[in-house]
Design a protein around this motif. Sequence first.
Motif, PDB file in Angstrom:
ATOM      1  N   TRP A  83       0.816  -1.218   0.000  1.00 24.70           N
ATOM      2  CA  TRP A  83       0.000   0.000   0.000  1.00 24.70           C
ATOM      3  C   TRP A  83       0.846   1.264   0.000  1.00 24.70           C
ATOM      4  CZ3 TRP A  83      -0.028   3.623   4.038  1.00 24.70           C
ATOM      5  CH2 TRP A  83       0.619   3.236   5.207  1.00 24.70           C
ATOM      6  N   ARG A  84       2.141   1.138   0.377  1.00 25.91           N
ATOM      7  CA  ARG A  84       3.064   2.281   0.325  1.00 25.91           C
ATOM      8  C   ARG A  84       4.410   1.737  -0.148  1.00 25.91           C
ATOM      9  NH1 ARG A  84       5.836   3.326   6.188  1.00 25.91           N
ATOM     10  NH2 ARG A  84       6.447   1.168   6.484  1.00 25.91           N
ATOM     11  N   PRO A  85       5.337   2.586  -0.611  1.00 18.03           N
ATOM     12  CA  PRO A  85       6.655   2.059  -0.942  1.00 18.03           C
ATOM     13  C   PRO A  85       7.223   1.349   0.282  1.00 18.03           C
ATOM     14  CG  PRO A  85       6.444   4.359  -1.648  1.00 18.03           C
ATOM     15  CD  PRO A  85       5.218   4.040  -0.833  1.00 18.03           C
ATOM     16  N   PRO A  86       7.680   0.108   0.116  1.00 22.08           N
ATOM     17  CA  PRO A  86       8.149  -0.662   1.280  1.00 22.08           C
ATOM     18  C   PRO A  86       9.288   0.036   2.020  1.00 22.08           C
ATOM     19  CG  PRO A  86       7.876  -2.098  -0.605  1.00 22.08           C
ATOM     20  CD  PRO A  86       7.676  -0.702  -1.109  1.00 22.08           C
ATOM     21  N   SER A  87       9.352  -0.219   3.311  1.00 21.40           N
ATOM     22  CA  SER A  87      10.457   0.282   4.135  1.00 21.40           C
ATOM     23  C   SER A  87      11.760  -0.362   3.672  1.00 21.40           C
ATOM     24  CB  SER A  87      10.199  -0.062   5.602  1.00 21.40           C
ATOM     25  OG  SER A  87      11.394   0.073   6.348  1.00 21.40           O
ATOM     26  N   LEU A  88      12.810   0.440   3.582  1.00 22.45           N
ATOM     27  CA  LEU A  88      14.120  -0.079   3.163  1.00 22.45           C
ATOM     28  C   LEU A  88      14.795  -0.870   4.260  1.00 22.45           C
ATOM     29  CD1 LEU A  88      15.497   3.048   1.241  1.00 22.45           C
ATOM     30  CD2 LEU A  88      14.206   1.087   0.351  1.00 22.45           C
ATOM     31  N   LEU A  89      14.247  -0.791   5.487  1.00 21.03           N
ATOM     32  CA  LEU A  89      14.817  -1.538   6.615  1.00 21.03           C
ATOM     33  C   LEU A  89      13.951  -2.727   6.983  1.00 21.03           C
ATOM     34  CD1 LEU A  89      15.535   1.830   7.715  1.00 21.03           C
ATOM     35  CD2 LEU A  89      17.228   0.178   8.510  1.00 21.03           C
ATOM     36  N   LEU A  90      12.723  -2.399   7.378  1.00 18.37           N
ATOM     37  CA  LEU A  90      11.808  -3.402   7.921  1.00 18.37           C
ATOM     38  C   LEU A  90      11.385  -4.431   6.880  1.00 18.37           C
ATOM     39  CD1 LEU A  90       9.995  -3.946  10.501  1.00 18.37           C
ATOM     40  CD2 LEU A  90       8.199  -2.754   9.254  1.00 18.37           C
ATOM     41  N   GLU A  91      11.171  -3.938   5.659  1.00 14.71           N
ATOM     42  CA  GLU A  91      10.595  -4.788   4.617  1.00 14.71           C
ATOM     43  C   GLU A  91      11.635  -5.100   3.543  1.00 14.71           C
ATOM     44  OE1 GLU A  91       6.057  -3.073   5.305  1.00 14.71           O
ATOM     45  OE2 GLU A  91       7.536  -1.867   4.235  1.00 14.71           O
ATOM     46  N   HIS A 173      -1.750   3.876  11.648  1.00 14.54           N
ATOM     47  CA  HIS A 173      -2.239   3.203  10.437  1.00 14.54           C
ATOM     48  C   HIS A 173      -1.230   2.170   9.914  1.00 14.54           C
ATOM     49  CE1 HIS A 173      -4.637   2.425   6.947  1.00 14.54           C
ATOM     50  NE2 HIS A 173      -3.607   2.692   6.158  1.00 14.54           N
ATOM     51  N   VAL A 174       0.048   2.532   9.931  1.00 10.93           N
ATOM     52  CA  VAL A 174       1.071   1.578   9.474  1.00 10.93           C
ATOM     53  C   VAL A 174       0.989   0.285  10.295  1.00 10.93           C
ATOM     54  CG1 VAL A 174       3.570   1.130   9.375  1.00 10.93           C
ATOM     55  CG2 VAL A 174       2.655   3.307   8.542  1.00 10.93           C
ATOM     56  N   PHE A 175       0.892   0.430  11.604  1.00  8.85           N
ATOM     57  CA  PHE A 175       0.849  -0.763  12.450  1.00  8.85           C
ATOM     58  C   PHE A 175      -0.467  -1.530  12.281  1.00  8.85           C
ATOM     59  CE2 PHE A 175       4.452   1.349  14.561  1.00  8.85           C
ATOM     60  CZ  PHE A 175       5.322   0.275  14.665  1.00  8.85           C
ATOM     61  N   ASN A 176      -1.557  -0.837  12.007  1.00 10.30           N
ATOM     62  CA  ASN A 176      -2.796  -1.551  11.669  1.00 10.30           C
ATOM     63  C   ASN A 176      -2.649  -2.311  10.356  1.00 10.30           C
ATOM     64  OD1 ASN A 176      -4.755  -1.219  13.709  1.00 10.30           O
ATOM     65  ND2 ASN A 176      -5.129   0.900  13.080  1.00 10.30           N
ATOM     66  N   ARG A 236      11.738   8.440   6.723  1.00 11.02           N
ATOM     67  CA  ARG A 236      10.363   7.978   6.963  1.00 11.02           C
ATOM     68  C   ARG A 236      10.336   6.845   7.981  1.00 11.02           C
ATOM     69  NH1 ARG A 236       6.956   4.557   2.589  1.00 11.02           N
ATOM     70  NH2 ARG A 236       8.291   2.989   3.573  1.00 11.02           N
ATOM     71  N   SER A 237      11.276   5.916   7.893  1.00 10.92           N
ATOM     72  CA  SER A 237      11.332   4.806   8.856  1.00 10.92           C
ATOM     73  C   SER A 237      11.490   5.323  10.282  1.00 10.92           C
ATOM     74  CB  SER A 237      12.515   3.884   8.541  1.00 10.92           C
ATOM     75  OG  SER A 237      12.167   2.998   7.501  1.00 10.92           O
ATOM     76  N   LEU A 238      12.385   6.289  10.438  1.00  5.56           N
ATOM     77  CA  LEU A 238      12.625   6.862  11.764  1.00  5.56           C
ATOM     78  C   LEU A 238      11.329   7.448  12.327  1.00  5.56           C
ATOM     79  CD1 LEU A 238      15.442   6.877  12.919  1.00  5.56           C
ATOM     80  CD2 LEU A 238      15.746   9.202  12.118  1.00  5.56           C
ATOM     81  N   LEU A 239      10.624   8.180  11.470  1.00  2.00           N
ATOM     82  CA  LEU A 239       9.415   8.871  11.930  1.00  2.00           C
ATOM     83  C   LEU A 239       8.240   7.912  12.111  1.00  2.00           C
ATOM     84  CD1 LEU A 239       9.583  12.088   9.692  1.00  2.00           C
ATOM     85  CD2 LEU A 239      10.172  11.859  12.128  1.00  2.00           C
ATOM     86  N   THR A 240       8.275   6.800  11.403  1.00  2.00           N
ATOM     87  CA  THR A 240       7.167   5.847  11.488  1.00  2.00           C
ATOM     88  C   THR A 240       7.330   4.914  12.676  1.00  2.00           C
ATOM     89  OG1 THR A 240       7.110   5.836   9.082  1.00  2.00           O
ATOM     90  CG2 THR A 240       5.853   4.127  10.198  1.00  2.00           C
ATOM     91  N   ALA A 241       8.566   4.438  12.845  1.00  2.00           N
ATOM     92  CA  ALA A 241       8.815   3.418  13.869  1.00  2.00           C
ATOM     93  C   ALA A 241       9.171   4.027  15.211  1.00  2.00           C
ATOM     94  CB  ALA A 241       9.939   2.496  13.405  1.00  2.00           C
ATOM     95  N   GLY A 242       9.418   5.348  15.238  1.00  2.00           N
ATOM     96  CA  GLY A 242       9.989   5.952  16.430  1.00  2.00           C
ATOM     97  C   GLY A 242       9.028   6.660  17.361  1.00  2.00           C
ATOM     98  N   THR A 290       3.227  -8.382  17.307  1.00  2.00           N
ATOM     99  CA  THR A 290       3.349  -9.413  16.270  1.00  2.00           C
ATOM    100  C   THR A 290       4.126  -8.894  15.060  1.00  2.00           C
ATOM    101  OG1 THR A 290       1.189  -8.639  15.477  1.00  2.00           O
ATOM    102  CG2 THR A 290       1.203 -10.704  16.703  1.00  2.00           C
ATOM    103  N   PHE A 291       4.789  -9.780  14.379  1.00  2.00           N
ATOM    104  CA  PHE A 291       5.264  -9.517  13.020  1.00  2.00           C
ATOM    105  C   PHE A 291       5.176 -10.813  12.229  1.00  2.00           C
ATOM    106  CE2 PHE A 291       7.651  -5.415  13.965  1.00  2.00           C
ATOM    107  CZ  PHE A 291       6.907  -4.666  13.078  1.00  2.00           C
ATOM    108  N   PHE A 292       5.063 -10.675  10.923  1.00  2.00           N
ATOM    109  CA  PHE A 292       5.042 -11.821  10.015  1.00  2.00           C
ATOM    110  C   PHE A 292       6.403 -11.947   9.331  1.00  2.00           C
ATOM    111  CE2 PHE A 292       0.635 -10.522  10.321  1.00  2.00           C
ATOM    112  CZ  PHE A 292      -0.145 -11.647  10.115  1.00  2.00           C
TER     113      PHE A 292
HETATM  114  C1  OVM Z   1       9.551   1.396   8.857  1.00  2.00           C
HETATM  115  C2  OVM Z   1       8.899   0.808  10.062  1.00  2.00           C
HETATM  116  C3  OVM Z   1       7.566   1.008  10.268  1.00  2.00           C
HETATM  117  C4  OVM Z   1       6.951   0.447  11.385  1.00  2.00           C
HETATM  118  C5  OVM Z   1       7.685  -0.310  12.273  1.00  2.00           C
HETATM  119  C6  OVM Z   1       9.013  -0.493  12.056  1.00  2.00           C
HETATM  120  C7  OVM Z   1       9.173  -1.665  14.127  1.00  2.00           C
HETATM  121  C8  OVM Z   1       9.628   0.070  10.940  1.00  2.00           C
HETATM  122  O1  OVM Z   1       8.869   2.122   8.113  1.00  2.00           O
HETATM  123  O2  OVM Z   1      10.717   1.154   8.645  1.00  2.00           O
HETATM  124  O3  OVM Z   1       9.761  -1.224  12.930  1.00  2.00           O
END
Ligand code: OVM
Length: 402
Positions: A83-91, A173-176, A236-242, A290-292
């Motif tokens: 639904w969004r460009p994937p995270s370069l770290l998480l995904e 929303h990201v976590f949902n 974006r990752s910093l602001l989303t996950a932090g 949870t994570f998949f």
């Molecule tokens: C990201 C991201 C988003 C949500 C959680 C997360 C717990 C990372 O966009 O990289 O890690």
Amino acid sequence: MTSAVPTLGTPVSDADPFCDDVLEDPLPFQAELRATGPVVYLNKYDVFAMGRFEEVQAALTDWQSFQSAAGVGLSNFRKEKPWRPPSLLLEADPPHHDAPRAVLAKLLGPREIRRLSEAWTADAEDLLDQLLAKGTEFEAVTNLASAFPLRVFPNAVGIPGNGRDALLPYGDHVFNAFGPANELVAKGAQRVAELSASMAAMCDRNVLTPGGFGAQIWEAADRGDITPAQAPLIVRSLLTAGVDTTVNGLAAVLYAFAVNPAQWSRLRENPALARTAFDEAVRFESPVQTFFRTTTRDIEVGGTLIPEGHKILMFLGSANRDPRRWENPDQFDLTRDPSGHVGFGFGIHQCVGQHIARLEASIILTAMAKRITSIEIAGPTRRHLNNTLRAWESLPVRIRRA
Ligand code: OVM
């Protein structure tokens, strides 16, 4: 939905871990999941679930067999457009994962972030003095657990004042969106275009304050450590996950102390326990539940053959309360050693911001321990339901001033 036929003997469950009742109180479901077996096939979502510590930790460690690049939510990016460009770290998986990870690991390392302590301590003391001057009863999610991270973290990243209002709702929303497309996702989807635009605006090089984490990520691009196209996504990752994570981590530790007054006394006697207290709260509540992952090969776990290309669902919160691993797991106890919990994940993806989270928590808890002799719940508490987060909407508390 196409179902894998689980190996003969694999326990099957019809439960929905993302229904409101389970999100409200996941503990009974998790106990049943652990009792049912090391791997349980969830009919409703065609996924293999793990609720015990050993298997969860092993899956987190084996990134070669359990990949992240197909998404760490229910959606399989090999089959569905993200639904969004994937995270370069998480995904992402190695090797793509490694350069962005190295940049953040350096910026957010335990030594690098020490320079923030002094200003953050002053912020914590000012926030508490203002709050306690108003009275001894307050709603602790808004006034403390959210107020402190929102006061210090966006400044450290270097984002401007406007737009900050998007941080919590976007994160929510990201976590949902890691879960199934249920009502919680539908509600968030109404604002997603607006929120995504605000987030993208905050990741722009031109708006980021010099010296902040955001600007330093762009400087890593100047050096060639990452590409310029990667820089805004790493911000974006910093602001989303932090933000939502630390807010709910702080809410978790405040609630745990409010209902365990003897532990608060222990912290007051020995404020050096602040860090342990936070990690114990992350174990106890597991703000990220949870994570998949997605299997990259046929793999046998606990007697179940999981076919290649399949989603597995790891219950971090359940692993963190597995009695096979933890003594009295349902007790919030500052005398235990909570290290080794999987609340920050484990392995190559383990939370890169965990030192920041611990710094925020230890600073606010230390400032509280100086000023507050007791903390108790003063009215009805309310959970905030999210497909991934264990969160609080409202924690009315009454404190006593030192
Ligand atoms: C990201 C991201 C988003 C949500 C959680 C997360 C717990 C990372 O966009 O990289 O890690």
